[in-house]
Design an enzyme around this catalytic site. Structure first.
Site, PDB file in Angstrom:
ATOM      1  N   ARG A  88      32.393  56.564  30.864  1.00 32.55           N
ATOM      2  CA  ARG A  88      31.624  55.317  30.925  1.00 32.55           C
ATOM      3  C   ARG A  88      30.760  55.215  29.677  1.00 32.55           C
ATOM      4  O   ARG A  88      30.093  56.185  29.295  1.00 32.55           O
ATOM      5  CB  ARG A  88      30.751  55.293  32.173  1.00 32.55           C
ATOM      6  N   GLY A 110      32.887  47.811  34.764  1.00 33.49           N
ATOM      7  CA  GLY A 110      33.805  48.477  35.673  1.00 33.49           C
ATOM      8  C   GLY A 110      33.137  48.864  36.975  1.00 33.49           C
ATOM      9  O   GLY A 110      33.809  49.103  37.984  1.00 33.49           O
ATOM     10  N   ASN A 129      38.311  44.213  30.719  1.00 34.97           N
ATOM     11  CA  ASN A 129      38.632  44.794  32.018  1.00 34.97           C
ATOM     12  C   ASN A 129      38.440  43.824  33.179  1.00 34.97           C
ATOM     13  O   ASN A 129      39.058  43.987  34.234  1.00 34.97           O
ATOM     14  CB  ASN A 129      37.783  46.041  32.269  1.00 34.97           C
ATOM     15  N   HIS A 152      37.177  47.526  28.039  1.00 36.68           N
ATOM     16  CA  HIS A 152      37.534  48.939  28.026  1.00 36.68           C
ATOM     17  C   HIS A 152      38.347  49.251  26.771  1.00 36.68           C
ATOM     18  O   HIS A 152      39.190  48.449  26.354  1.00 36.68           O
ATOM     19  CB  HIS A 152      38.392  49.302  29.241  1.00 36.68           C
ATOM     20  N   THR A 209      31.934  36.467  45.346  1.00 33.87           N
ATOM     21  CA  THR A 209      30.642  36.486  44.666  1.00 33.87           C
ATOM     22  C   THR A 209      30.494  37.658  43.697  1.00 33.87           C
ATOM     23  O   THR A 209      29.522  37.720  42.956  1.00 33.87           O
ATOM     24  CB  THR A 209      29.494  36.549  45.693  1.00 33.87           C
ATOM     25  N   CYS A 261      41.983  48.975  36.377  1.00 32.54           N
ATOM     26  CA  CYS A 261      41.816  48.260  35.110  1.00 32.54           C
ATOM     27  C   CYS A 261      42.268  49.089  33.903  1.00 32.54           C
ATOM     28  O   CYS A 261      42.953  48.583  33.002  1.00 32.54           O
ATOM     29  CB  CYS A 261      40.361  47.827  34.940  1.00 32.54           C
ATOM     30  N   ARG A 270      25.643  37.527  53.992  1.00 32.96           N
ATOM     31  CA  ARG A 270      24.431  37.219  53.234  1.00 32.96           C
ATOM     32  C   ARG A 270      24.671  36.219  52.100  1.00 32.96           C
ATOM     33  O   ARG A 270      23.722  35.620  51.582  1.00 32.96           O
ATOM     34  CB  ARG A 270      23.814  38.500  52.665  1.00 32.96           C
ATOM     35  N   SER A 271      25.933  36.023  51.718  1.00 34.26           N
ATOM     36  CA  SER A 271      26.241  35.075  50.640  1.00 34.26           C
ATOM     37  C   SER A 271      26.686  33.714  51.142  1.00 34.26           C
ATOM     38  O   SER A 271      26.921  32.805  50.343  1.00 34.26           O
ATOM     39  CB  SER A 271      27.346  35.654  49.739  1.00 34.26           C
ATOM     40  N   GLN A 276      35.046  53.196  28.963  1.00 38.81           N
ATOM     41  CA  GLN A 276      35.031  52.123  29.949  1.00 38.81           C
ATOM     42  C   GLN A 276      33.640  51.509  30.095  1.00 38.81           C
ATOM     43  O   GLN A 276      32.636  52.208  30.236  1.00 38.81           O
ATOM     44  CB  GLN A 276      35.540  52.653  31.294  1.00 38.81           C
TER      45      GLN A 276
END
Length: 337
Positions: free
Chosen positions: A236, A162, A316, A243, A11, A131, A39-40, A158
């Site tokens: 970031r 990520g 990425n 990326h 998920t 990545c 929970r999924s 990035q």
């Protein structure tokens, strides 16, 4: 012949991309299990254009009879469940950081060191690199073969993805909030990500580098050559997917931009787009959804002997995670399983 496949962390952003990539590349799947936390359970994940798969509870799943596991949950979850799957006979391709530096676990980028897969049976686990490392070593491989790389200095740019779906959501929420004068409340990132850049990915280490920077150093050495010296600054940026990396290289032997361009153009998985005009290069916005590693801005670095600088861009979530994992699975089924 088809395989029984399980996707752990199905998920999440990478898990969903793995499901999509398996379908797009027509991987020979007889049966596929989408696994996630309790929970999924019961929700559905797309598998191709027409099929959906119900999510099952990872904690309750029996891996007996499963051939291949593509795992992309958190590192602590992988540390618990990847060995369990391997003990039941599955080959686990693990996308977390937990097993990458284990000497008995191959760390593989198929275009670079596919031969390392020969050691997969020691633990029945293969590690997918970070990545940012993946896209860099794909570009470095032909250059190292041509002139022997001595030193790499890389600054990464990035994207928020990520940090998963939560990172992308925070970028979107902060960007929207700034326009309506809402206060910025960082939760996933350490500082405001919208309209900003953050020189901090993962935790800090004793020497002042971050764990992300350390990963690029040690993974490059394990995949490509332990003699290569690497200095990384990982940043970031407010981009959703893709990326980018500014890479400066010092070689043992002379290498010209023309020779580098020719070697890169011949490398599997690389597309060179390097025109010294406006728009003659690739940015993250253009690489999103693409499988290739794009190299632009190939030029000499006059500050060192035998120096070269390049710009490397890739999706990425695709090559940096899902696609590389599926390519490992393809190589395993072709040559080993």
């Amino acid at each position: 012949m088809g395989y029984r496949v399980a996707v752990v962390g199905a998920t999440g952003a990478v898990g969903r991309e793995i499901m999509t990539t398996l379908s797009e590349r027509a991987f020979p799947v007889d049966d596929i299990a989408a696994l996630a936390s309790e929970r999924s359970v019961g929700s559905k994940i797309s598998f191709g254009e027409d099929d959906e798969v119900k999510v099952q509870n990872l904690a309750a799943f029996d891996f007996k009879g499963t051939d291949i596991v593509l795992s992309s949950p958190g590192a602590s979850i992988s540390a618990q469940f990847s060995p369990k799957a391997a003990q039941k006979g599955a080959v686990v391709i693990d996308n977390t950081s937990h097993f990458r530096m284990d000497p008995d676990v191959p760390l593989v980028v198929p275009e670079v060191n596919a031969e390392a897969l020969a050691g997969y049976s020691k633990r029945n686990i293969v590690a997918n690199p970070n990545c940012s490392t993946i896209q860099m070593v794909v570009a470095l491989k032909p250059l190292h073969e041509l002139a022997r790389i001595r030193r790499v200095v890389v600054a990464t740019y990035q994207s928020a993805s990520g940090s998963g779906k939560e990172g992308m959501d925070e970028l979107f929420t902060q960007t929207r909030g700034i326009y309506v004068n809402e206060p910025v409340r960082p939760e996933i990132f350490t500082k405001q990500i919208a309209f900003n850049v953050i020189p901090h990915i993962d935790s800090f280490m004793d020497d002042g580098s971050t764990k992300e920077e350390w990963k690029m150093v040690v993974e490059t050495k394990k995949i490509l050559d332990p003699a290569i010296k690497v200095s990384a600054t990982c940043v970031r940026v407010p981009v959703f997917v893709g990326h980018a990396e500014a890479v400066s290289l010092e070689f043992e032997n002379p290498i010209s931009p023309e020779e580098a361009r020719e070697a890169l153009s011949a490398q599997e998985g690389v597309t060179v787009i390097d025109h010294r005009v406006d728009e003659g290069y690739v940015t993250p916005a253009e690489c999103a959804g693409e499988d290739q590693v794009y190299v632009s801005r190939i030029r000499s670095d006059p500050t060192v002997d035998n120096g070269l600088s390049i710009w490397v861009v890739s999706d990425n979530l695709r090559k940096g995670a899902a696609l590389n994992a599926v390519q490992i699975a393809e190589t395993l089924t072709r040559d080993y399983l």
